[in-house]
Design an enzyme around this catalytic site. Structure first.
Site, PDB file in Angstrom:
ATOM      1  N   ASP A 218      46.923 -24.550  30.316  1.00 52.79           N
ATOM      2  CA  ASP A 218      47.832 -23.726  30.938  1.00 52.79           C
ATOM      3  C   ASP A 218      47.503 -23.084  32.323  1.00 52.79           C
ATOM      4  OD1 ASP A 218      50.508 -22.266  31.321  1.00 52.79           O
ATOM      5  OD2 ASP A 218      49.034 -20.690  31.003  1.00 52.79           O
TER       6      ASP A 218
ATOM      7  N   ASP B  19      42.230 -20.893  31.573  1.00 50.44           N
ATOM      8  CA  ASP B  19      41.654 -21.078  30.192  1.00 50.44           C
ATOM      9  C   ASP B  19      41.839 -22.389  29.653  1.00 50.44           C
ATOM     10  OD1 ASP B  19      44.409 -20.860  29.341  1.00 50.44           O
ATOM     11  OD2 ASP B  19      44.397 -18.730  29.123  1.00 50.44           O
TER      12      ASP B  19
ATOM     13  N   TYR C 294      53.304 -15.492  26.998  1.00 52.83           N
ATOM     14  CA  TYR C 294      54.546 -16.196  27.308  1.00 52.83           C
ATOM     15  C   TYR C 294      55.681 -15.896  26.453  1.00 52.83           C
ATOM     16  CZ  TYR C 294      51.987 -18.967  30.645  1.00 52.83           C
ATOM     17  OH  TYR C 294      51.235 -19.579  31.877  1.00 52.83           O
TER      18      TYR C 294
ATOM     19  N   GLU D 286      44.441 -16.205  39.395  1.00 52.76           N
ATOM     20  CA  GLU D 286      44.836 -17.177  38.589  1.00 52.76           C
ATOM     21  C   GLU D 286      45.777 -18.136  38.855  1.00 52.76           C
ATOM     22  OE1 GLU D 286      44.470 -17.852  33.668  1.00 52.76           O
ATOM     23  OE2 GLU D 286      45.432 -16.023  34.437  1.00 52.76           O
TER      24      GLU D 286
END
Length: 618
Positions: free
Chosen positions: A164, A167, A322, A569
C-alpha cells in the site's frame, strides 16, 4: 499497224510500232500531251510513274502507334524528359551526399515527463515474483508465502498485488480504488497514454492488481460468503511482536508471519473491488476471455456486497489506517461501473435509485462534500453518471436523478474555483480539500483529474462552459484550476520543491518507505535492526522514482523527515490520482476524451423504430 491505248494522264496515246522511237521523237511527242492533264496535282505514285524514283523527303510526323505527333514536338519532348531525368538525378545525388539533419520530435511537456515517472512508483510497490521488465533495480521477489503461512484462511495463494505505502501491508480497499482510477484514466485517455508511450505499461500495472484481486475470493462462483480483505498486519498498540508496522525491513527480507484478514459482511470493500474489476474489464475488452473473467468476478462481488451488508473496517486492523465511513457511495460507484461493463440495466436502475443516493449524501452536502477519495466515491460516481446524460441523454426514467447528479457535479466544480470559499487555499495556492489536515495531495490530484475530465466532457458535448449560479464560466477555468494545482505539486510552490520523487532537481530525499531507505547490500536486517535506517538523517540509498509524498502542511511547510509519514509517505491511492490527472493534462489539448469506449457494452437507450408499412395496394 497502230495500237490505241488510254493515256493514264487523260490524253490519247498512239503507238506506231513501225516507227523508231528516238529521243527527239519522244521529246517532241510530249508537247502534244493534254495540257489540262498536266495541270492537275499528282500524288506520289503518279509522280513516280512519270518521273521515276526520287529522293524521299524527310517526314514531318512521327507515328508512335497509338498517336501521330509532329517530329519537332517529339524531338523537344524527348529532350525535355532527358533533361528532367538528369536534373532529378543530380538533385537526388546532392541530397544523398549532403549532411543530414534529423528532425526530432518536440520534447514532451512537463506533464508527460511526470506521468512516466509517476507510473514507475507502481513498479516499486509490486509484491510477489517480479517480472523481468520491472525496471526497479533495488526491488526483488518478496512475500511468496502470502496465504500459505496463515492456517486459518481458506485463501492459500495470495501472492502478488501491491504494497500500500511505505510498509508491506496489502489493503484491498485503497488498492481497488487505485486500480479503478487507473482504468478510468485509460478508458478516457488511451490516445494520450499511447502518445506518451505508456499505454502498455499502465495496462500491465492494472493487470498486476486485478490478477491479485481475483485471488482474494472464489472468482469462479456466482455466490460467495467471504473475501480476503488484507494481507499483513499493522499493529500500532506498542507491542513488540513482529509485524509490518513494527518492523523496518525490506519486503524481500520479511520472514515473520503475515496474517490474512477475511470479511463476510463488507459491502463497501466488495462493491469497491467490483468497480475495480468491472472498469478493468473495459480496459481489456480486446482480450475477451480475461475481460469476461473480470466481469463475472465483478458481478459476483457486487451480489455479495448487496446480500451481506456491513462495513469492512469495523473492529479490525483497517479501522486505524483505512476506515470506511459507509457503503452507500460504493453501491452507486460499483453499480455504475457494472452497468458500463455489462450493459445490464438493473445496475443502472440501482445506481440511479434516489434512496441510495440520499443515503450516500448526494443531496445534503457537508464539509467534505465534493472530495473524491479512497473512502468516499460519491463525487466520482456523479461525474461518471453525468457523462451518460451529456452523451446519451437516456431520458425517462433516468433523467430526473441524472440531472440531479449533473447539477451536483456542476456545483462541485464551482467549489474548486478560487472565487468561491468552500475550501481554503494556502498562500502558495494549494487548495485545502481536507481542511488543513495532513496528507493533502491525494485529494488535490483527484480533484484536478475530475476538473480536467469534466471540462473535456463539456467540450466533447460542444458545451463551452457551465453555470455557477447566475454566472457562466468557461471550461478553460476548470483546466486552469487543474494546471495550477498540479504545477504546485511539481515545484511551483513557495519551497520550489517537487513533491514527486525524481521529478525536477529538488524533491524529497528521505521518503517514508522501507524498501527505498535500506540499501541493497546483501545484509539481512532483523525486525529492529532496520530501525537505524528509519531514523537516519541521510538521504535514501534508493530513489523511489515517481512517488508522490503526502505533501506540505496548510502553511506550505514541509519537513523532509523519514519518520514523519504525514509529510513523506507515498500511497497507491495518491499516486493513482496523480497519474490520472497528469495524463488528462498531458499532450495535445485537442485530443480529448474517448466518447465511445466506455459505452461499448451499453445497448441503445431507446428501441429501434419499426420499418414503415408497405404501400397500400387496392
Amino acid at each position: 499497224m497502230s495500237m490505241y491505248g488510254r493515256d493514264p494522264w487523260g490524253g490519247p496515246l498512239e503507238i506506231h510500232a513501225a516507227d523508231s522511237a528516238t529521243d527527239d521523237d519522244r521529246s517532241r511527242n510530249l508537247q502534244d500531251f493534254d495540257r489540262a492533264a498536266l495541270s492537275r496535282n499528282l500524288d506520289e505514285t503518279q509522280q513516280s510513274w512519270l518521273l521515276g524514283p526520287t529522293e524521299q523527303k524527310k517526314k514531318k510526323y512521327v507515328d508512335l502507334g497509338c498517336i501521330i505527333v509532329s517530329r519537332k514536338i517529339f524531338k523537344w519532348t524527348v529532350i525535355s524528359i532527358l533533361a528532367a531525368a538528369f536534373l532529378a538525378g543530380f538533385i537526388t545525388m546532392i541530397v544523398k551526399l549532403a549532411p543530414r539533419h534529423k528532425h526530432h520530435k518536440p520534447p514532451p511537456d512537463n506533464y508527460t515527463v511526470a506521468l512516466r515517472k509517476a507510473l514507475m512508483f507502481f513498479n516499486a510497490q509490486k509484491s510477489g515474483k517480479l517480472p523481468k521488465h520491472n525496471n526497479v533495480s533495488w526491488r526483488g521477489n518478496s512475500c511468496l508465502q502470502d496465504g500459505k503461512s496463515d492456517d486459518s484462511t481458506m485463501f492459500k495463494n495470495l501472492v502478488g498485488g501491491y504494497y500500500d505505502a511505505g510498509d508491506a501491508i496489502k489493503f484491498n480497499f485503497p488498492q481497488s480504488f487505485a486500480l479503478t482510477m487507473l482504468s478510468w484514466s485509460v478508458i478516457e485517455y488511451s490516445a494520450k497514454y499511447e502518445a506518451a508511450g505508456e499505454l502498455n505499461h499502465v495496462k500491465d500495472i492494472i493487470k498486476w492488481g486485478t490478477d491479485y484481486l481475483l485471488k482474494t475470493f472464489n472468482n469462479s462462483a456466482d455466490t460467495i460468503d467471504r473475501i480476503a480483505a488484507q494481507v499483513g498486519k499493522g499493529d500500532t498498540s506498542g507491542g513488540t511482536e513482529p509485524n509490518d508496522h513494527y518492523c523496518w525491513v525490506r519486503p524481500e527480507d520479511i520472514d515473520y508471519d503475515r496474517p490474512v484478514t477475511e470479511c463476510s459482511s463488507c459491502s463497501d470493500l466488495a462493491a469497491d473491488m467490483a468497480a475495480a474489476l468491472a472498469s478493468a474489464s473495459i480496459v481489456f475488452k480486446d482480450n475477451k476471455a480475461y475481460s469476461q473473467k473480470l466481469s463475472h468476478g465483478a458481478r459476483t462481488l457486487f451480489k455479495f456486497s448487496r446480500d451481506q451488508r456491513g462495513r469492512y473496517s469495523v473492529g479490525n486492523d483497517a479501522e486505524t489506517f483505512y476506515n470506511s465511513t459507509g457503503y452507500w457511495d460504493e453501491f452507486i460507484w460499483g453499480a455504475a461501473w457494472l452497468y458500463y461493463a455489462t450493459g445490464n440495466s438493473s445496475y443502472l436502475q440501482l445506481a440511479t435509485t434516489p434512496g441510495i443516493a440520499r443515503h450516500a449524501g448526494a443531496f445534503w452536502g457537508g464539509p467534505d462534500y465534493g472530495v473524491l477519495s479512497w473512502d468516499n466515491k460519491l463525487t466520482g460516481a456523479q461525474v461518471l453518471l453525468s457523462r451518460m446524460r451529456l452523451f446519451l441523454s437516456p431520458g425517462y426514467p433516468y433523467e430526473e436523478i441524472l440531472m440531479s447528479f449533473h447539477n451536483q457535479t456542476s456545483i462541485i466544480m464551482c467549489s474548486y474555483l478560487p472565487i468561491f470559499t468552500s475550501f481554503n487555499r494556502t498562500k502558495g495556492g494549494l487548495i485545502q480539500l481536507n481542511h488543513g489536515r495532513p496528507q493533502p495531495l491525494q485529494y488535490v490530484v483527484n480533484a484536478a483529474f475530475l476538473a480536467t475530465l469534466f471540462s473535456d466532457y463539456l467540450a466533447a458535448a460542444d458545451t463551452p462552459g457551465w453555470y455557477c449560479g447566475p454566472n457562466f464560466y468557461s471550461t478553460d477555468v476548470l483546466r486552469k484550476f487543474a494546471e495550477t494545482q498540479i504545477d504546485y505539486i511539481l515545484g511551483k510552490n513557495p519551497r520550489k520543491m517537487s513533491y514527486v520523487v525524481g521529478y525536477g532537481n529538488h524533491y524529497p530525499k528521505r521518503v517514508h518507505h522501507r524498501g527505498a531507505s535500506i540499501p541493497k547490500n546483501k545484509v539481512k536486517y532483523n525486525c529492529k535492526g532496520g530501525w537505524k535506517w528509519r531514523d537516519s538523517s541521510k538521504a535514501n540509498p534508493n530513489t523511489i522514482v515517481g512517488a508522490m509524498v503526502a505533501g506540505p502542511d496548510k502553511h506550505d511547510g514541509f519537513h523532509d523527515v523519514r519518520s514523519n509519514y504525514n509529510y513523506t509517505e507515498p500511497t497507491l491511492a495518491g499516486n493513482a490520482g496523480l497519474v490520472a490527472a497528469l495524463v488528462a493534462l498531458s499532450g495535445d489539448r485537442d485530443v480529448g476524451v474517448d466518447k465511445n469506449t466506455l459505452f461499448s457494452a451499453v445497448p441503445p437507450m431507446f428501441p429501434t423504430p419499426p420499418p414503415p408499412p408497405a404501400p397500400w395496394k387496392p
